[in-house]
Design a protein around this motif. Structure first.
Motif: not given
Length: 120
Positions: A13, A85, A120
């Motif tokens: 991310a 993202q 993430s």
């Protein structure tokens, strides 16, 4: 006509990736090219599109983070993806709207997808 895409991969991310897609074969004129994506369990959606004149269109979710461009001399479209993202994770498909001859109707062509995975 074939569309060959490359540049997908795994990124953390906040990272960046650059996709490219080249159209080859019998091509008279490319009207525009674009990128779509499809996440698991979701419908394919437009990410960004660019006309042969350089005009662009972006999905709201990527505007300001992604940049699409076209090199008409190479029949190639690029998608620079920044600030990625986890929700950008999907298979990305290249699309081209083009004519193979002056007397033919323009048609849409699709490339094989390239996986983009954002951790993430």
């Amino acid at each position: 006509v074939q569309l060959q895409a490359s540049g997908g991969g795994l990124v953390q991310a906040g990272g960046s990736l650059r996709l490219s897609c080249t159209a080859s074969g019998t091509i008279f004129r490319i009207n525009g090219m674009g990128w779509y994506r499809q996440a698991p369990g979701k419908q394919r959606e437009l990410v960004a599109a660019v006309g042969s004149d350089g005009s662009t269109n972006y999905a709201d979710s990527v505007r300001g983070r992604f940049t699409i461009s076209i090199d008409n001399t190479k029949n190639t479209v690029y998608l620079q993806m920044n600030s990625l993202q986890p929700e950008d994770t999907a298979v990305y498909y290249c699309n081209a709207n083009l004519k193979q001859a002056v007397w033919r109707t323009a048609k849409n062509y699709w490339g094989h997808g390239t996986q983009v995975t954002v951790s993430s």
